[in-house]
Scaffold this motif. Structure first.
Motif, PDB file in Angstrom:
ATOM      1  N   ALA A   5      43.419  31.674  43.773  1.00  0.00           N
ATOM      2  CA  ALA A   5      42.791  32.947  43.416  1.00  0.00           C
ATOM      3  C   ALA A   5      41.520  32.734  42.608  1.00  0.00           C
ATOM      4  N   PHE A   6      41.360  31.544  42.039  1.00  0.00           N
ATOM      5  CA  PHE A   6      40.157  31.220  41.281  1.00  0.00           C
ATOM      6  C   PHE A   6      39.221  30.299  42.068  1.00  0.00           C
ATOM      7  N   ASP A   7      39.451  30.211  43.359  1.00  0.00           N
ATOM      8  CA  ASP A   7      38.616  29.356  44.207  1.00  0.00           C
ATOM      9  C   ASP A   7      38.179  30.137  45.442  1.00  0.00           C
ATOM     10  N   PHE A  12      45.429  27.017  34.963  1.00  0.00           N
ATOM     11  CA  PHE A  12      46.111  26.441  36.123  1.00  0.00           C
ATOM     12  C   PHE A  12      47.045  27.456  36.780  1.00  0.00           C
ATOM     13  N   GLY A  13      46.642  28.729  36.769  1.00  0.00           N
ATOM     14  CA  GLY A  13      47.439  29.753  37.420  1.00  0.00           C
ATOM     15  C   GLY A  13      48.605  30.240  36.599  1.00  0.00           C
ATOM     16  N   ARG A  38      44.347  40.820  31.232  1.00  0.00           N
ATOM     17  CA  ARG A  38      43.691  41.188  32.484  1.00  0.00           C
ATOM     18  C   ARG A  38      42.921  39.986  33.001  1.00  0.00           C
ATOM     19  N   VAL A  39      43.054  39.735  34.298  1.00  0.00           N
ATOM     20  CA  VAL A  39      42.371  38.611  34.935  1.00  0.00           C
ATOM     21  C   VAL A  39      41.464  39.162  36.028  1.00  0.00           C
ATOM     22  N   ASP A  40      40.181  38.854  35.928  1.00  0.00           N
ATOM     23  CA  ASP A  40      39.201  39.315  36.917  1.00  0.00           C
ATOM     24  C   ASP A  40      38.861  38.145  37.833  1.00  0.00           C
ATOM     25  N   PHE A  41      39.188  38.268  39.119  1.00  0.00           N
ATOM     26  CA  PHE A  41      38.966  37.156  40.047  1.00  0.00           C
ATOM     27  C   PHE A  41      37.504  37.001  40.426  1.00  0.00           C
ATOM     28  N   VAL A  42      36.687  37.980  40.124  1.00  0.00           N
ATOM     29  CA  VAL A  42      35.258  37.887  40.418  1.00  0.00           C
ATOM     30  C   VAL A  42      34.556  36.983  39.414  1.00  0.00           C
ATOM     31  N   THR A  43      35.062  36.939  38.185  1.00  0.00           N
ATOM     32  CA  THR A  43      34.410  36.116  37.158  1.00  0.00           C
ATOM     33  C   THR A  43      34.945  34.696  37.118  1.00  0.00           C
ATOM     34  N   GLY A  44      36.064  34.414  37.815  1.00  0.00           N
ATOM     35  CA  GLY A  44      36.554  33.050  37.939  1.00  0.00           C
ATOM     36  C   GLY A  44      37.523  32.648  36.846  1.00  0.00           C
ATOM     37  N   ALA A  45      37.854  31.338  36.845  1.00  0.00           N
ATOM     38  CA  ALA A  45      38.927  30.824  35.994  1.00  0.00           C
ATOM     39  C   ALA A  45      38.519  30.651  34.537  1.00  0.00           C
TER      40      ALA A  45
END
Length: 673
Positions: free
Chosen positions: A500-502, A659-660, A575-582
């Motif tokens: 999800a971060f790649d 690491f997820g 909150r985790v935003d997948f657009v901004t990355g890991a």
């Protein structure tokens, strides 16, 4: 810097940077970076990240079109070339560790991460800890916490020693718990054999800590050589379906090489039982339309899963050593008939076993059906799916035959059933090309599939861009140009998917879902905590094992823990935003949870709300305001030590996603007083 950097070094950096931006030529960049660092060593720090990217590209290029081991050697060679050129670059070592971990090379991964950590890389230090935890599987803690199991095996050994046995061999010794129990019972000589080097190191430390004179041997039991023929051999190498951990091969070897005519082998006697069940929830893990999961059986917990019992079948008692000495061929274990007591759809057989030693018993039955028999909690039941799922009526006669047969390097339990006078048939076929049980269960989650499809269709309509599937929907699809990125960010286990971060963010006009919000509750559950950390078993100190423990719990079903109590209301954790990355997700943030029930918090139980533009979808609607059960399980962060809280308190938790995995970095109580 222009005054101190030779022109040739500067030109090499420019060339390397240009190559790094060319997908077809990026693997050539590493050589130019290496040349620049040789001419101007001070550049190695300034361009550490770019050099790590170049090393990745070189490793990928060298490993293309090669077999798995050859490809791995090429990857290692590429990274070592770069590491030799820049030994202080922690990123290189970390990325080598990531590459090793992705290929299941956990020992190599941990070595790379540990080396990177010496260069003051906090991420690598955490990765090294994770790899250490992965070297020793979680079921070791569950076994240590299983009092009934420990007492059954220790009691069997103690009775043998009391009857005159003097020499004991413990095969697959783990922490050395049963070997120490044998020595405490009075055995004159106790040998412990453990094949896993990491586990053997733990065992050695446990033996030292408990001042035990057990002799430890780090070896495969089949390669353990000795002239001794032991009076007692303990070989607790069984799984939920009894035979999956190489039980028969181990018993055959020890009975031929390491035992005499009157040796007591533990376990030796076992009875098999099967419960015929109807359970739509269990069926959803196997069948989705015409698709079937590739696993012939999975584990299940009937105590935590709604089901209807159609019949119980007693397949009889086995002499495990006699079965083992039959050799590697299909051997019938037992046959049984039972009258169907309640009609329904026959969707599976839940198999459990009962170990026997004299009058002592240990069952893996669910508590529902165990009666007063001591029950092991470190095993659940093995569910054999019935492909056809036929309807049976009360009064029908159900027949079942159990056999064990070689399958590659292991032996597996097989079932065949018949109804009334119909011919017997196997419960389910096995196909390596079939989807996994998780994939099947996901396909059956109609609420999730519909919500995701609506969001993707809306994004396509608004952007007029094609869809690029990343991950599990249709496999990753190579789509050129600007795209709508569709991905599945949460594993069925409840953890975030590292992929999800790649995502191809450089080409993404929309990411579906864009974000996920972690929500959770603090819970009290000593049994959940003991399944991940264990300090004592049978009166022995086993804390050295906790050096390899991980507080990250996956596949957590709250229904499986009878002692679980919710201490707080549900609250937003992260909150985790997948657009901004890991990287932003790895930055610690704090949240607060209000305590409603006094107790000791053993874990933070959490799940996710997927953020679509028009709606939010919970991965656990049953815990999130009510709703149908989804295909996702929960995850948890186990707290050690537990946190004492009182009604009215507020707990402040600092956490990060690395690491997820969500990690609790600190937890403090803000008292209501």
């Amino acid at each position: 810097m222009e005054d101190t950097v030779p022109p040739a070094a500067a030109q090499a950096i420019i060339t390397a940077s240009n190559l790094l931006n060319d997908e077809q030529q990026c693997h050539k960049a590493a050589a130019h970076f290496t040349q620049a660092f040789r001419l101007a060593p001070q550049l190695a720090t300034a361009f550490a990240e770019e050099f790590a990217e170049a090393a990745d590209a070189l490793a990928t290029h060298r490993s293309q079109n090669k077999g798995s081991e050859e490809a791995w050697r090429a990857v290692v060679g590429a990274y070592l070339t770069c590491i030799n050129a820049c030994p202080a670059n922690a990123l290189l070592l970390t990325r080598l560790g990531v590459a090793a971990h992705a290929r299941g090379k956990l020992v190599e991964a941990r070595a790379a991460f540990v080396k990177a950590a010496t260069l003051d890389d906090a991420v690598a230090a955490e990765a090294a800890r994770r790899c250490g935890a992965a070297l020793i599987e979680n079921w070791h803690w569950r076994m240590l916490a299983d009092t009934a199991r420990n007492e059954f095996f220790a009691g069997a050994v103690a009775r043998a020693v009391a009857a005159g046995a003097t020499t004991v061999l413990d095969v697959g010794s783990g922490t050395g718990l049963l070997a120490m129990a044998a020595a405490r019972a009075g055995a004159a000589r106790v040998d412990a054999v453990e094949r896993c080097p990491a586990m053997a190191r733990v065992c050695s430390e446990v033996l030292r800590l408990n001042r035990s004179d057990v002799t430890l041997h780090c070896a495969e039991s089949t390669r353990y050589g000795t002239d001794i023929r032991y009076d007692v051999v303990v070989a607790e190498v069984v799984d939920a379906a009894l035979f999956g951990e190489g039980c028969l091969a181990t018993l055959a070897d020890v009975s031929k090489r390491l035992a005499h005519d009157t040796t007591k082998i533990i376990p030796r006697r076992a009875a098999l039982y099967a419960v015929a069940v109807q359970s739509p929830e269990l069926r959803s893990r196997y069948a989705a339309g015409a698709a079937r999961a590739r696993e012939p059986y999975t584990v299940c917990d009937l105590d935590a899963t709604p089901h209807t019992k159609l019949a119980t079948l007693d397949l009889g008692e086995l002499d495990l050593v006699s079965v083992a000495l039959q050799g590697r061929r299909e051997t019938v274990l037992g046959e049984a008939e039972a009258v169907v007591m309640q009609g329904g759809r026959l969707e599976g057989f839940a198999v459990y076993f009962e170990l026997r030693d004299g009058d002592a018993r240990l069952t893996t039955a669910p508590a529902l059906y165990a009666g007063n028999t001591p029950r092991a909690v470190s095993w659940t039941q093995a569910l054999f799916h019935v492909d056809a799922a036929p309807v049976v009526k009360a009064g029908d006669v159900l027949r079942l035959r159990a056999s064990v047969a070689p399958d590659g390097g292991i032996d597996v339990l097989r079932l065949a059933y018949g109804i009334n006078d119909a011919p017997s048939q196997a419960t389910a076929a096995v196909s390596d090309d079939a989807p996994s049980a998780d994939d099947v269960e996901r396909a059956n989650d109609g609420v999730y599939a519909a919500a995701h499809a609506r969001a993707v269709q809306k994004a396509v309509a608004e952007t007029n861009a094609p869809v690029c599937e990343c991950g599990l929907f249709a496999g990753s699809t190579p789509t050129p140009g600007q795209v709508v990125v569709s991905h599945a960010p949460v594993e069925a286990s409840g953890l975030l998917r590292p992929a999800a971060f790649d995502l191809p963010l450089a080409r993404a006009v929309r990411v579906v879902p864009r974000a996920a919000t972690c929500v959770g509750r603090l819970v009290a559950s000593p049994s959940l905590r003991r399944a991940y950390f264990c300090d004592e078993a049978l009166g022995f100190d086993v804390k050295p094992l906790n050096a390899f423990a991980s507080p990250i719990a996956r596949d957590v079903d709250p229904r499986a823990f009878s002692d679980l109590t919710y201490l707080t209301a549900t609250g937003m954790v992260r909150r985790v935003d997948f657009v901004t990355g890991a990287d932003p997700a790895a930055v610690p943030e704090a949240c607060s949870l209000d305590v409603a029930t006094t107790g000791v918090a053993d874990a933070l139980l959490y799940w996710w709300r997927l953020g679509y533009d028009a709606e939010s979808l919970s991965t656990r609607p049953d815990l999130d305001g009510g709703g149908p059960l989804s295909h996702w399980r929960c995850a948890a962060c186990v707290l050690r030590p537990g946190l004492s809280v009182s009604d009215g308190d507020t707990v402040r938790i600092a956490c990060a996603v690395r690491f997820g995995c969500l990690e609790v970095l600190s937890a403090e109580v803000l008292s209501s007083e």
